[in-house]
Scaffold this motif. Structure first.
Motif, PDB file in Angstrom:
ATOM      1  N   ALA A   1      88.849  40.748 122.402  1.00 49.24           N
ATOM      2  CA  ALA A   1      87.829  40.058 123.195  1.00 49.24           C
ATOM      3  C   ALA A   1      86.780  41.042 123.711  1.00 49.24           C
ATOM      4  O   ALA A   1      85.577  40.759 123.689  1.00 49.24           O
ATOM      5  CB  ALA A   1      88.481  39.304 124.361  1.00 49.24           C
ATOM      6  N   VAL A   2      87.232  42.217 124.149  1.00 46.32           N
ATOM      7  CA  VAL A   2      86.283  43.219 124.661  1.00 46.32           C
ATOM      8  C   VAL A   2      85.404  43.725 123.511  1.00 46.32           C
ATOM      9  O   VAL A   2      84.184  43.826 123.653  1.00 46.32           O
ATOM     10  CB  VAL A   2      87.030  44.394 125.344  1.00 46.32           C
ATOM     11  CG1 VAL A   2      86.090  45.573 125.601  1.00 46.32           C
ATOM     12  CG2 VAL A   2      87.651  43.925 126.662  1.00 46.32           C
ATOM     13  N   ALA A   3      86.011  43.986 122.360  1.00 47.13           N
ATOM     14  CA  ALA A   3      85.241  44.502 121.221  1.00 47.13           C
ATOM     15  C   ALA A   3      84.193  43.488 120.777  1.00 47.13           C
ATOM     16  O   ALA A   3      83.037  43.836 120.517  1.00 47.13           O
ATOM     17  CB  ALA A   3      86.174  44.852 120.066  1.00 47.13           C
ATOM     18  N   GLN A   4      84.587  42.218 120.694  1.00 44.15           N
ATOM     19  CA  GLN A   4      83.640  41.190 120.243  1.00 44.15           C
ATOM     20  C   GLN A   4      82.519  40.985 121.257  1.00 44.15           C
ATOM     21  O   GLN A   4      81.352  40.812 120.889  1.00 44.15           O
ATOM     22  CB  GLN A   4      84.386  39.877 119.988  1.00 44.15           C
ATOM     23  CG  GLN A   4      85.240  39.955 118.723  1.00 44.15           C
ATOM     24  CD  GLN A   4      86.037  38.694 118.450  1.00 44.15           C
ATOM     25  OE1 GLN A   4      86.265  37.883 119.356  1.00 44.15           O
ATOM     26  NE2 GLN A   4      86.493  38.522 117.217  1.00 44.15           N
ATOM     27  N   THR A   5      82.874  41.009 122.538  1.00 41.38           N
ATOM     28  CA  THR A   5      81.855  40.839 123.582  1.00 41.38           C
ATOM     29  C   THR A   5      80.887  42.018 123.563  1.00 41.38           C
ATOM     30  O   THR A   5      79.664  41.846 123.602  1.00 41.38           O
ATOM     31  CB  THR A   5      82.530  40.708 124.966  1.00 41.38           C
ATOM     32  OG1 THR A   5      83.438  39.606 124.927  1.00 41.38           O
ATOM     33  CG2 THR A   5      81.497  40.472 126.060  1.00 41.38           C
ATOM     34  N   PHE A   6      81.437  43.215 123.474  1.00 40.15           N
ATOM     35  CA  PHE A   6      80.611  44.431 123.465  1.00 40.15           C
ATOM     36  C   PHE A   6      79.672  44.440 122.256  1.00 40.15           C
ATOM     37  O   PHE A   6      78.502  44.801 122.372  1.00 40.15           O
ATOM     38  CB  PHE A   6      81.514  45.663 123.465  1.00 40.15           C
ATOM     39  CG  PHE A   6      80.787  46.952 123.661  1.00 40.15           C
ATOM     40  CD1 PHE A   6      80.045  47.191 124.811  1.00 40.15           C
ATOM     41  CD2 PHE A   6      80.834  47.956 122.694  1.00 40.15           C
ATOM     42  CE1 PHE A   6      79.377  48.390 125.006  1.00 40.15           C
ATOM     43  CE2 PHE A   6      80.165  49.163 122.878  1.00 40.15           C
ATOM     44  CZ  PHE A   6      79.436  49.384 124.023  1.00 40.15           C
TER      45      PHE A   6
ATOM     46  N   GLN B   1      75.690  44.626 122.560  1.00 39.12           N
ATOM     47  CA  GLN B   1      74.995  45.741 121.924  1.00 39.12           C
ATOM     48  C   GLN B   1      73.792  45.286 121.098  1.00 39.12           C
ATOM     49  O   GLN B   1      72.830  46.018 120.931  1.00 39.12           O
ATOM     50  CB  GLN B   1      75.980  46.465 121.010  1.00 39.12           C
ATOM     51  CG  GLN B   1      75.840  47.935 121.054  1.00 39.12           C
ATOM     52  CD  GLN B   1      77.072  48.638 120.493  1.00 39.12           C
ATOM     53  OE1 GLN B   1      78.057  48.003 120.111  1.00 39.12           O
ATOM     54  NE2 GLN B   1      77.019  49.938 120.437  1.00 39.12           N
ATOM     55  N   ARG B   2      73.872  44.076 120.567  1.00 38.60           N
ATOM     56  CA  ARG B   2      72.771  43.577 119.732  1.00 38.60           C
ATOM     57  C   ARG B   2      71.677  42.905 120.552  1.00 38.60           C
ATOM     58  O   ARG B   2      70.698  42.411 120.002  1.00 38.60           O
ATOM     59  CB  ARG B   2      73.328  42.589 118.688  1.00 38.60           C
ATOM     60  CG  ARG B   2      74.154  43.278 117.616  1.00 38.60           C
ATOM     61  CD  ARG B   2      74.363  42.351 116.426  1.00 38.60           C
ATOM     62  NE  ARG B   2      75.081  41.126 116.809  1.00 38.60           N
ATOM     63  CZ  ARG B   2      76.396  40.976 116.720  1.00 38.60           C
ATOM     64  NH1 ARG B   2      77.135  41.948 116.265  1.00 38.60           N
ATOM     65  NH2 ARG B   2      76.968  39.851 117.085  1.00 38.60           N
ATOM     66  N   ASP B   3      71.842  42.857 121.875  1.00 43.86           N
ATOM     67  CA  ASP B   3      70.889  42.152 122.736  1.00 43.86           C
ATOM     68  C   ASP B   3      69.608  42.963 122.875  1.00 43.86           C
ATOM     69  O   ASP B   3      69.634  44.106 123.331  1.00 43.86           O
ATOM     70  CB  ASP B   3      71.538  41.927 124.109  1.00 43.86           C
ATOM     71  CG  ASP B   3      70.797  40.895 124.930  1.00 43.86           C
ATOM     72  OD1 ASP B   3      69.548  40.973 125.002  1.00 43.86           O
ATOM     73  OD2 ASP B   3      71.450  40.005 125.487  1.00 43.86           O
ATOM     74  N   PRO B   4      68.467  42.393 122.456  1.00 49.80           N
ATOM     75  CA  PRO B   4      67.213  43.159 122.493  1.00 49.80           C
ATOM     76  C   PRO B   4      66.685  43.415 123.899  1.00 49.80           C
ATOM     77  O   PRO B   4      65.728  44.170 124.064  1.00 49.80           O
ATOM     78  CB  PRO B   4      66.236  42.266 121.710  1.00 49.80           C
ATOM     79  CG  PRO B   4      66.779  40.886 121.831  1.00 49.80           C
ATOM     80  CD  PRO B   4      68.277  41.031 121.919  1.00 49.80           C
TER      81      PRO B   4
ATOM     82  N   MET C   1      72.347  52.192 124.812  1.00 55.32           N
ATOM     83  CA  MET C   1      73.655  51.881 125.369  1.00 55.32           C
ATOM     84  C   MET C   1      74.590  53.078 125.154  1.00 55.32           C
ATOM     85  O   MET C   1      74.711  53.580 124.041  1.00 55.32           O
ATOM     86  CB  MET C   1      74.188  50.697 124.571  1.00 55.32           C
ATOM     87  CG  MET C   1      75.079  49.798 125.323  1.00 55.32           C
ATOM     88  SD  MET C   1      75.164  48.317 124.300  1.00 55.32           S
ATOM     89  CE  MET C   1      76.073  47.283 125.371  1.00 55.32           C
ATOM     90  N   VAL C   2      75.198  53.520 126.200  1.00 55.24           N
ATOM     91  CA  VAL C   2      76.118  54.658 126.102  1.00 55.24           C
ATOM     92  C   VAL C   2      77.464  54.256 126.691  1.00 55.24           C
ATOM     93  O   VAL C   2      77.550  53.869 127.854  1.00 55.24           O
ATOM     94  CB  VAL C   2      75.575  55.893 126.864  1.00 55.24           C
ATOM     95  CG1 VAL C   2      76.564  57.053 126.786  1.00 55.24           C
ATOM     96  CG2 VAL C   2      74.219  56.313 126.320  1.00 55.24           C
TER      97      VAL C   2
END
Ligand code: FMN
Length: 135
Positions: free
Chosen positions: A56-61, A65-68, A73-74
């Motif tokens: 769930a964390v990986a999919q949310t992240f 990350q793709r949000d313009p 992001m670090v």
């Protein structure tokens, strides 16, 4: 379970409308997959913690990350955890502004108080010092 902490930079001034939209969508999606966490905004920076199952964390992240609306992001920390620190929030939120002023400082202190992980605490207090002091 996993806890992930990252910092990012907004592409434009972060308006209340943008924050309202992020929180509305986050709370809906995160509640559905059991992700909890906290979002702090200071100036043009976001500091966010995500907690939940590894998947769930990986999919949310991945989605975030793709949000313009933000970039640079670090990932600051990725930890395997057995207990949640932010379990009561599908996405808690604290606005920046002047963290040295009474109300904001008290709100931040209350948020940071329950964080028992020293590294996580360090990132939060550092963020407040760097991005949330009086302009
Ligand atoms: C700083 C920031 C934090 C975000 N946090 C989350 C989050 O915790 N959960 C989430 O689902 N979306 C979050 N989003 C929004 C995602 O990037 C994306 O727009 C959203 O997940 C798309 O959901 P939808 O397909 O249901 O519209 C965040 C966006 C930004 C810019």
């Amino acid at each position: 379970m996993q806890r992930l902490l990252y910092i990012s930079t907004a592409r434009a001034i972060i308006t209340q409308d943008v924050i309202d939209d992020i929180l509305r969508v986050s709370r809906r999606n995160n509640a559905a997959v059991g992700v909890t966490g906290l979002l702090i905004v200071g100036g043009k920076r976001f500091l966010q913690v995500l907690e939940g199952t590894d998947l769930a964390v990986a999919q949310t992240f991945d989605r975030i990350q793709r949000d313009p609306r933000h970039f640079a992001m670090v990932s600051l920390a990725r930890q395997t955890i057995t207990e949640r620190t932010f379990g009561s929030w599908s996405m808690g939120y604290q606005a920046g502004g002047n963290a040295t002023s009474g109300e904001s400082a008290a709100a931040m202190a209350a948020l940071i108080a329950p964080i028992d992980d020293p590294m996580l605490r360090g990132y939060f207090t550092g963020f407040v010092d760097l991005h949330m002091k009086a302009a």
